[in-house]
Design a protein around this motif. Sequence first.
Motif, PDB file in Angstrom:
ATOM      1  N   ARG A  29       0.821  -1.202   0.000  1.00 22.70           N
ATOM      2  CA  ARG A  29       0.000   0.000   0.000  1.00 22.70           C
ATOM      3  C   ARG A  29       0.858   1.255   0.000  1.00 22.70           C
ATOM      4  N   ARG A  31       1.727   4.703   1.547  1.00 26.83           N
ATOM      5  CA  ARG A  31       1.613   5.264   2.895  1.00 26.83           C
ATOM      6  C   ARG A  31       1.820   6.777   2.850  1.00 26.83           C
ATOM      7  N   ARG A  32       1.081   7.477   3.697  1.00 25.45           N
ATOM      8  CA  ARG A  32       1.134   8.943   3.694  1.00 25.45           C
ATOM      9  C   ARG A  32       1.189   9.476   5.115  1.00 25.45           C
ATOM     10  N   ALA A  33       1.914  10.570   5.284  1.00 25.53           N
ATOM     11  CA  ALA A  33       1.980  11.253   6.581  1.00 25.53           C
ATOM     12  C   ALA A  33       2.138  12.745   6.337  1.00 25.53           C
ATOM     13  N   ASP A  75       0.370  14.541  11.336  1.00 27.52           N
ATOM     14  CA  ASP A  75       0.865  13.266  11.854  1.00 27.52           C
ATOM     15  C   ASP A  75       2.148  13.471  12.653  1.00 27.52           C
ATOM     16  N   GLU A 163       7.442   7.075  14.123  1.00 25.15           N
ATOM     17  CA  GLU A 163       6.677   6.490  13.026  1.00 25.15           C
ATOM     18  C   GLU A 163       5.287   7.107  13.005  1.00 25.15           C
ATOM     19  N   GLY A 165       1.765   7.402  10.309  1.00 26.15           N
ATOM     20  CA  GLY A 165       1.108   7.037   9.063  1.00 26.15           C
ATOM     21  C   GLY A 165       1.783   5.891   8.334  1.00 26.15           C
ATOM     22  N   GLY A 166       2.469   5.032   9.081  1.00 20.16           N
ATOM     23  CA  GLY A 166       3.177   3.920   8.460  1.00 20.16           C
ATOM     24  C   GLY A 166       4.508   4.305   7.854  1.00 20.16           C
ATOM     25  N   ILE A 167       4.932   5.566   8.029  1.00 18.58           N
ATOM     26  CA  ILE A 167       6.228   6.030   7.537  1.00 18.58           C
ATOM     27  C   ILE A 167       7.139   6.263   8.731  1.00 18.58           C
ATOM     28  N   THR A 292       4.659  11.077   0.892  1.00 15.27           N
ATOM     29  CA  THR A 292       4.091   9.850   0.340  1.00 15.27           C
ATOM     30  C   THR A 292       5.202   8.834   0.136  1.00 15.27           C
TER      31      THR A 292
END
Length: 349
Positions: A29, A31-33, A75, A163, A165-167, A292
């Motif tokens: 997927r 990932r975005r932050a 985030d 970490e 937003g998954g970043i 992103t």
Amino acid sequence: MLAAAFAPLSLVSFPETEAVVATEPPTPRVRRARIVAAGDLMQHMPQVSAARRSDGRYDYRESFRHVARYFREADLAIVNLETTLSDEGPYSGYPCFRSPSAVADAMRDMNIDLALMANNHCCDRGARGIVSTADILDSRGIARTGVYRDSLDYASNNVAYLERGGIAFAVVNYTYGTNGIPVPRGTIVNLLDTVAMARDLASIDRRRADCVIAAVHWGNEYERRPNAEQRAVAAFLKRYGVDLIIGSHPHVAQPFETESDGCVTLYSLGNFVSNQRKRYCDGGLVAVIDVTLAPDGELSYSTDIVPVWVMCPDYAILPPEVCDTLRMSADSRRAYERFMSDTRELLGI
């Protein structure tokens, strides 16, 4: 007779086997932050006086009320904390800052995640100021980097891993100096030393860092364009794998740049809040950076800049959507419009 010699066969049941169904591997997927970064959070004595309430407490929420939503929606929210903090007075402003711990309460109220501590005022109150500031931020759950109580603190916090937003982000922080005040014995301040910076950046665990951020206190005060030294340091950081550079110290906004490889350099965000009222210093920039991370590991950035202007007597930090409709004195309106005109011209917006 032959048939009768054989006992009847018993039926033996066997467990049913499940059909093997081929499944598709999960699709990686995107990932975005969102990062929101502000410039110099300062505390001159008129600001401290404005925050003092009738019962003796300090409350800075009014100062941040109109801009807090930007940070609450982020985030990862970052600010340059250009003062020391204490639970007790006497408090002081320029040239040696010591501010109420209520500043950290306001930071926590608007969801600041990370305080940058490496700046020219971090040693204003010696080792005691460094320790009390770190303790107060820790007690509010605000991460910090750039200045450390001791070697153990340095080992734990020199690279701030967060970490969102998954970043995974890794943040380092440096200052050009400490106004000639010696770094107190036993404490550590990250200085703009290319040998130390190269070592720090090489030590980053890339399994824990998709994006590397360097926050740098640099440049010349009141200069509205980055100088050659800033550009040289920025080039050095990029060579060592930094993706995003956040600059502070000049107390005025400077332009930002986005490289073809995606690296963003914010040379100076100017003053987030202060009592500096002269032209170019009475406001600053809030950077909103959408990061992103593609499935192949490639990073991309979208940067939006929000000018913010500080209005007295409450030292309210005002974004344009508030300023444009807020009732204010004729003098304040002229100062705000001059700040916005200067900022639009500088940034070409």
